[in-house]
Scaffold this motif. Sequence first.
Motif, mmCIF file in Angstrom:
data_model
loop_
_atom_site.group_PDB
_atom_site.id
_atom_site.type_symbol
_atom_site.label_atom_id
_atom_site.label_comp_id
_atom_site.label_asym_id
_atom_site.label_seq_id
_atom_site.Cartn_x
_atom_site.Cartn_y
_atom_site.Cartn_z
ATOM 1 N N ASP A 58 0.619 -1.275 0.021
ATOM 2 C CA ASP A 58 0.081 -0.079 0.096
ATOM 3 C C ASP A 58 0.829 1.261 0.115
ATOM 4 O OD1 ASP A 58 -2.555 -0.726 -0.168
ATOM 5 O OD2 ASP A 58 -2.894 -1.113 1.880
ATOM 6 N N GLU A 59 2.063 1.100 -0.149
ATOM 7 C CA GLU A 59 3.053 2.230 0.088
ATOM 8 C C GLU A 59 3.864 2.540 -1.428
ATOM 9 O OE1 GLU A 59 4.976 2.523 3.890
ATOM 10 O OE2 GLU A 59 3.858 0.685 3.806
ATOM 11 N N ASN A 60 4.094 3.494 -1.806
ATOM 12 C CA ASN A 60 4.989 3.819 -2.685
ATOM 13 C C ASN A 60 6.378 4.068 -2.051
ATOM 14 O OD1 ASN A 60 4.970 6.399 -1.873
ATOM 15 N ND2 ASN A 60 3.706 7.183 -3.781
ATOM 16 N N GLN A 101 6.567 7.310 0.273
ATOM 17 C CA GLN A 101 6.146 6.900 1.664
ATOM 18 C C GLN A 101 6.784 6.118 2.458
ATOM 19 O OE1 GLN A 101 2.309 5.779 -0.236
ATOM 20 N NE2 GLN A 101 1.078 7.323 1.251
ATOM 21 N N VAL A 111 9.723 8.592 3.753
ATOM 22 C CA VAL A 111 9.200 9.535 4.644
ATOM 23 C C VAL A 111 9.533 9.150 5.956
ATOM 24 C CG1 VAL A 111 7.507 10.701 5.561
ATOM 25 C CG2 VAL A 111 7.860 11.074 3.219
ATOM 26 N N ASP A 140 11.214 13.955 -2.662
ATOM 27 C CA ASP A 140 9.929 14.391 -2.020
ATOM 28 C C ASP A 140 10.125 14.045 -0.445
ATOM 29 O OD1 ASP A 140 8.915 15.475 -4.224
ATOM 30 O OD2 ASP A 140 6.964 14.507 -4.578
ATOM 31 N N ALA A 141 10.645 12.829 -0.095
ATOM 32 C CA ALA A 141 10.576 12.440 1.170
ATOM 33 C C ALA A 141 11.485 13.131 1.968
ATOM 34 C CB ALA A 141 10.667 10.917 1.212
ATOM 35 N N VAL A 142 12.420 13.923 1.313
ATOM 36 C CA VAL A 142 13.330 14.411 2.058
ATOM 37 C C VAL A 142 13.140 15.952 2.527
ATOM 38 C CG1 VAL A 142 15.825 15.287 1.832
ATOM 39 C CG2 VAL A 142 15.287 13.028 1.019
ATOM 40 N N GLY A 143 12.462 16.615 1.552
ATOM 41 C CA GLY A 143 12.123 17.958 1.824
ATOM 42 C C GLY A 143 13.362 18.908 1.505
ATOM 43 N N PHE A 166 13.783 21.490 -0.108
ATOM 44 C CA PHE A 166 13.338 22.863 -0.316
ATOM 45 C C PHE A 166 13.538 23.690 1.056
ATOM 46 C CE2 PHE A 166 10.535 26.425 -0.494
ATOM 47 C CZ PHE A 166 10.886 27.014 -1.663
ATOM 48 N N SER A 218 0.221 4.235 -4.501
ATOM 49 C CA SER A 218 -0.139 4.376 -3.076
ATOM 50 C C SER A 218 -1.324 4.764 -2.859
ATOM 51 C CB SER A 218 0.736 5.555 -2.659
ATOM 52 O OG SER A 218 0.299 6.779 -3.701
ATOM 53 N N ALA A 219 -1.594 4.607 -1.220
ATOM 54 C CA ALA A 219 -2.889 4.587 -0.841
ATOM 55 C C ALA A 219 -3.681 6.079 -1.545
ATOM 56 C CB ALA A 219 -2.880 4.537 0.743
ATOM 57 N N ALA A 220 -2.516 7.053 -1.340
ATOM 58 C CA ALA A 220 -2.947 8.193 -1.959
ATOM 59 C C ALA A 220 -3.537 8.447 -3.194
ATOM 60 C CB ALA A 220 -1.999 9.361 -1.673
ATOM 61 N N ARG A 269 -0.085 13.146 -3.066
ATOM 62 C CA ARG A 269 1.106 12.120 -3.313
ATOM 63 C C ARG A 269 1.427 11.507 -1.792
ATOM 64 N NH1 ARG A 269 4.272 12.528 -7.958
ATOM 65 N NH2 ARG A 269 3.746 14.231 -9.051
ATOM 66 N N GLY A 270 0.454 12.016 -0.814
ATOM 67 C CA GLY A 270 0.885 11.592 0.573
ATOM 68 C C GLY A 270 2.112 12.069 1.018
ATOM 69 N N VAL A 271 2.572 13.413 0.619
ATOM 70 C CA VAL A 271 3.866 13.994 1.386
ATOM 71 C C VAL A 271 3.836 15.444 0.844
ATOM 72 C CG1 VAL A 271 5.075 13.233 -0.734
ATOM 73 C CG2 VAL A 271 6.326 13.582 1.678
ATOM 74 N N PRO A 282 6.340 17.949 -0.115
ATOM 75 C CA PRO A 282 7.513 17.544 -0.716
ATOM 76 C C PRO A 282 8.655 18.934 -0.076
ATOM 77 C CG PRO A 282 6.273 18.317 -2.551
ATOM 78 C CD PRO A 282 5.296 18.204 -1.479
ATOM 79 N N ARG A 283 7.940 19.933 0.416
ATOM 80 C CA ARG A 283 8.771 20.897 0.404
ATOM 81 C C ARG A 283 9.407 20.776 2.038
ATOM 82 N NH1 ARG A 283 4.493 25.181 1.509
ATOM 83 N NH2 ARG A 283 3.761 23.513 2.321
ATOM 84 N N HIS A 284 8.843 20.000 2.709
ATOM 85 C CA HIS A 284 9.213 19.633 4.198
ATOM 86 C C HIS A 284 9.581 18.158 4.589
ATOM 87 C CE1 HIS A 284 6.873 23.296 4.584
ATOM 88 N NE2 HIS A 284 7.735 23.570 5.152
ATOM 89 N N GLY A 285 9.293 17.166 3.354
ATOM 90 C CA GLY A 285 9.445 15.734 3.473
ATOM 91 C C GLY A 285 8.522 15.326 4.702
ATOM 92 N N THR A 286 7.056 15.650 4.828
ATOM 93 C CA THR A 286 6.239 15.513 5.852
ATOM 94 C C THR A 286 5.123 14.691 5.293
ATOM 95 O OG1 THR A 286 6.987 17.412 6.910
ATOM 96 C CG2 THR A 286 5.203 16.534 7.702
ATOM 97 N N ALA A 287 4.807 13.659 6.061
ATOM 98 C CA ALA A 287 3.731 12.941 5.590
ATOM 99 C C ALA A 287 2.237 13.703 5.635
ATOM 100 C CB ALA A 287 3.684 11.544 6.357
ATOM 101 N N TRP A 323 5.396 27.833 -3.060
ATOM 102 C CA TRP A 323 6.567 27.806 -2.716
ATOM 103 C C TRP A 323 7.071 29.410 -2.577
ATOM 104 C CZ3 TRP A 323 5.405 23.322 -4.453
ATOM 105 C CH2 TRP A 323 6.366 22.379 -4.110
#
Lengths: 357, 192
Positions: free
Chosen positions: A25-27, A30, A33, A73-76, A78, B43-45, B74-76, B78-83, B186
Amino acid sequence: MAEGAGQRDVAVVSVAVRQEEALTDENEVQLLVDLVNRARNAVGLSQAEIGFTCSGSSDFLAGQAFSFVQTLDAVGAFPPISESHVEMDGAFALYEAWVKLQIGDVDTALVYGYGKPSAGSVRDVLALQLDPYYLAPLWPDAHALAALQARLLLDSGTVTPEALAEVAVRSLHNAVGNPNAVRASAEATPEELLAAEPVADPLRASDLAQVADGGCAVVLAAGERARALCERPAWIRGIDHRIDGHALGTRDLTRAPSAAMAAQEVGASSDRLDIAEIHGPTTSQEWILQRELGIAGGTDVNPSGGALAADTLMASGLIRIAEAAARVGAGTADRALAHATSGPCLQQNLVCVLEGD
Amino acid sequence: MTDPDIPPRALAEAVVTPEALAGLEPVRSVRTPIRLVYDFVPSAAAQAYLRAYAEKRILGHRSPVDGAVFVPPRGVDPRHGTAIDETVDLADTGHVGNFCVTHLPIPGRDDLEVPYVSAWIHLDGADIGFLGLVAGCATEEVRIGMRVRAVWKPDEQLGPTAENVLYWEPSGEPDVPVGRAGNRAWRGRTDG
């Protein structure tokens, strides 16, 4: 680079590992993250405090071009970060980060590697790392090539089927305590394993790594920064990466000279090794590596169960470093060897030695 | 794109073979077809998004950090890497944040006449753009800030794919000022 003077002290200060038979269920984003945040949070670092980020993964495995860009995207990432990627196991990304830390312009690094082999066929994906003119068009899968290697070992009298079964049993037993292990058994015996039919003769299912989805994230820090971030850093005393020939026909497949050379360069045998985490995708390869790396009797080999218990292509090598570092960090080992391999039949080998204070 | 039937320039000239190979047909190229099969699990999203999209609903994800809404989800963040796990329903109206007029056909889209306009559609309530086509007006009328609404496929053709909106057409509402159009996630979310 060999163990030596003039080297900056760099340590693994935090690790996060996750492996499962299939992440349904995860890519990858995810998955990461969770792993990246666990590794950073354990030492209280935000991405802004990470000097360099480096990852290892494979587009062939993911089935997507530039797949690593998505997982950023998982890293952040920005505002924009200093970042790099290798189309190799995360252990080789760790090597790049270690070099970056040696240069001295950053004090911390985030390294990760990941793979979701459940989406495709790993044995076929691995055929595409071979010579594109002579070998890849024949599609020899990874199991068949490993079987050729094992056949040479057995028929030359270098090893017995029983010895290979012992390697599998060691993994199964050790994996019992590892929450990330996909294959584990406290009761397995060599006799029971040898009774099974071969999958790629002479290798049985128990000789082949258990494929798993997953990943690993590691935080590295240099000098005083490492001491400030965690109680017991796992210092990288030496790390070296060597490569044997790419054409399989030019090599003695019962040997892995690049592994032996890397181990020698990092001074692996200069002192007692409490544990060795070896990345051997088959029992025969684990056996060859143990010999080439000069692992002596007193060393606990693959206390995690190793890649045989859970093998995540592009992360298994980094996971070996993480498993070794975690034990050094916890104080259950003072000196550990970690090894990663890449390429067909142990072509490339990376060895690092980790020590506690 | 390289035409596989045209040999590389280095081989365009006659290949001179050694005497011993005289009379044999020279090898000019080798083809090694590669085919790998994958079973993707969205993904679930992505699954929730595609199922809703098949019912003409557009889902976004709201960041727990500053409330910015991302679409598709996308479930995240991307600016902060937060779920992200907060889903929001978005309108099928918005404005053109940026656009491009293309004079080359898209392979497989014979229904699309050139030139066509692809655009970042900024849905009402979302903080990033959503890629789509703009039609239903002359190409030269398309502009940044122009208000648009979705033209969906007929109900019987809807499905869990990215292709449910045929294009975005002008709604006739007053434009969003250019300075306030486009991507907000942004550059801080204080300007509306």
